[in-house]
Scaffold this active site. Structure first.
Site, short mmCIF file in Angstrom:
data_model
loop_
_atom_site.label_atom_id
_atom_site.label_comp_id
_atom_site.label_asym_id
_atom_site.label_seq_id
_atom_site.Cartn_x
_atom_site.Cartn_y
_atom_site.Cartn_z
N GLU A 196 -1.64 5.96 -8.97
CA GLU A 196 -2.63 6.94 -8.49
C GLU A 196 -2.50 8.25 -9.24
O GLU A 196 -1.41 8.74 -9.50
CB GLU A 196 -2.44 7.18 -6.99
CG GLU A 196 -3.45 8.19 -6.42
CD GLU A 196 -3.52 8.23 -4.89
OE1 GLU A 196 -3.32 7.17 -4.25
OE2 GLU A 196 -3.79 9.32 -4.35
N ASP B 256 -8.83 0.88 6.41
CA ASP B 256 -7.89 0.70 7.52
C ASP B 256 -8.44 1.33 8.80
O ASP B 256 -8.54 0.67 9.84
CB ASP B 256 -6.53 1.33 7.15
CG ASP B 256 -5.47 1.06 8.22
OD1 ASP B 256 -5.72 0.27 9.13
OD2 ASP B 256 -4.39 1.67 8.15
N GLY C 295 -8.96 5.63 1.24
CA GLY C 295 -9.64 6.48 2.23
C GLY C 295 -11.12 6.16 2.36
O GLY C 295 -11.95 7.07 2.45
N ASP D 199 0.85 -1.19 0.00
CA ASP D 199 0.00 0.00 0.00
C ASP D 199 0.89 1.25 0.00
O ASP D 199 1.80 1.37 0.83
CB ASP D 199 -0.86 -0.04 1.29
CG ASP D 199 -1.96 0.98 1.30
OD1 ASP D 199 -2.42 1.38 0.22
OD2 ASP D 199 -2.38 1.37 2.42
P1 13P Z 1 -8.98 4.81 5.60
O1 13P Z 1 -8.10 5.69 6.42
O2 13P Z 1 -10.23 5.54 5.19
O3 13P Z 1 -9.29 3.52 6.25
O4 13P Z 1 -8.19 4.48 4.23
C1 13P Z 1 -7.23 3.46 4.20
C2 13P Z 1 -6.43 3.49 2.94
O5 13P Z 1 -6.74 4.14 1.97
C3 13P Z 1 -5.21 2.66 2.91
O6 13P Z 1 -4.49 2.85 1.73
O1 G3H Z 2 -3.36 4.91 3.80
C1 G3H Z 2 -2.72 4.57 4.77
C2 G3H Z 2 -3.09 3.39 5.59
O2 G3H Z 2 -4.12 3.70 6.49
C3 G3H Z 2 -1.88 2.83 6.25
O3 G3H Z 2 -1.51 3.63 7.32
O4 G3H Z 2 0.85 4.16 6.78
O5 G3H Z 2 -0.02 4.37 9.12
O6 G3H Z 2 0.31 2.11 8.10
P1 G3H Z 2 0.02 3.56 7.87
ZN ZN Z 3 -4.58 4.82 0.92
#
Ligand code: 13P
Ligand code: G3H
Ligand code: ZN
Length: 312
Positions: free
Chosen positions: A134, A258, A214, A82
């Site tokens: 992206e 997340d 998000g 990610d």
């Molecule tokens: P949220 O913060 O809305 O859960 O989004 C997570 C996300 O986009 C991880 O890449």
């Molecule tokens: O988009 C981000 C995810 O919520 C992951 O969060 O980078 O704190 O692990 P992190």
């Molecule tokens: Zn993200």
């Protein structure tokens, strides 16, 4: 069953009008909660590891835990990086055995985004790995990068065909009003995703999988529980679930979640210690926390993503 890419998952999701859940993982209980829900509901899954998660757990543990989840559940699972922010990080994850990586160069100028994405695509495709890129910038916090609301920008549909054809990416994350974290919209405002932008993008990229980051909904009962047991989360507001469901029925094939898992886990642990201040065995509070994650994921799979029953 070994790790799979998103190729087949996305093709079926696109045609079937549903989306695959991409849930962030950081430890064993989170992986178990997510995969137990998906196994019971026979849902395909993307488990994603951020740069921060990889630094937290180290490069081996999360991979091995995900492999364990495949042995336990037999589910088709894609292991995805990610928000990869460099060629080197994407390459390291590909070399480790990830089946999908995101190169997020969305904060760079258009030409630089294309160049870096192309470089990652070339290496990934040589190794049978798929790439998410992206275009457009979400507000919020990812790893250490904070994008202020004023610097976020919707994806420009007129750029997507050139971007996808020049980079060769396999899926595209776009900005249509979602943002990272638990504070997505101002209290008192009515959240509204830009479906016109999504529609215009998908018209220009027929059959091409779109990704939404998000996409936590920030359930108010979980926020209330966190606050009831000593937390302080004023004005936490997420994306309405009916709008995510609508996006999933359109070209959106991957929805990232997340924050809702973090909330579920934190609410459960806060409640546990408030009710059992004498407990100190981690299993006593991690077991209900894992169950709380499972409940949230089960709800998402059925009511938001619509991917239950689609695993095989
Ligand atoms: P949220 O913060 O809305 O859960 O989004 C997570 C996300 O986009 C991880 O890449
Ligand atoms: O988009 C981000 C995810 O919520 C992951 O969060 O980078 O704190 O692990 P992190
Ligand atoms: Zn993200």
């Amino acid at each position: 069953m070994s790790l799979v890419t998103t190729k087949e998952m996305f093709a079926k999701a696109y045609d079937g009008g549903y989306a695959i859940g991409a849930f962030n993982v950081n430890n064993m209980e989170i992986i178990q909660g997510i995969t137990e829900a998906a196994a019971e509901l026979k849902a395909p899954l993307i488990l994603q590891v951020s740069k921060g998660a990889r630094a937290y757990a180290n490069r081996t543990y999360l991979m091995k835990l995900v492999e364990a989840a495949i042995i336990e559940t037999g589910l088709p699972i894609c292991l995805h990086l990610d928000h990869g922010d460099s060629f080197e990080l994407c390459k390291a994850c590909i070399d480790d055995g990830f089946t999908s990586v995101m190169i997020d160069a969305s904060s760079k100028p258009f030409e630089e985004n294309i160049e870096l994405t192309k470089q990652v695509v070339a290496y990934a495709h040589d190794h049978g790995v798929v790439v998410e890129a992206e275009l457009g910038t979400l507000a919020g916090i990812e790893d250490e990068v904070v994008v202020a609301e004023g610097h976020a920008s919707y994806t420009r549909p007129e750029e997507v065909e050139e971007f996808v054809s020049r980079t060769g990416c396999d899926s595209l994350a776009i900005a249509i009003g979602t943002s990272h974290g638990a504070y997505k919209f101002k209290p008192g405002t009515k959240p509204q995703l830009r479906f016109d932008v999504l529609e215009e993008v998908s018209k220009r990229l027929p059959g091409f999988p779109i990704v939404l980051h998000g996409s936590s909904s920030v359930p108010q009962d979980l926020v209330a529980k966190v606050n009831q047991y000593g937390g302080n989360m004023p004005g936490a507001i997420g994306v309405p679930e009916d709008q995510l469901r609508q996006a999933a029925s359109m070209a959106v094939c991957k929805i990232n979640i997340d924050s809702d898992l973090r909330l579920a886990m934190t609410a459960s642990i806060r409640e546990h210690f408030a009710l059992h201040p004498d407990h100190f065995d981690p299993r006593q509070y991690l077991k209900p926390a894992r169950a709380a994650i499972k409940d949230v994921v089960a709800h998402k799979l059925v009511n938001v993503l619509g991917c239950d029953g689609k695993a095989f």
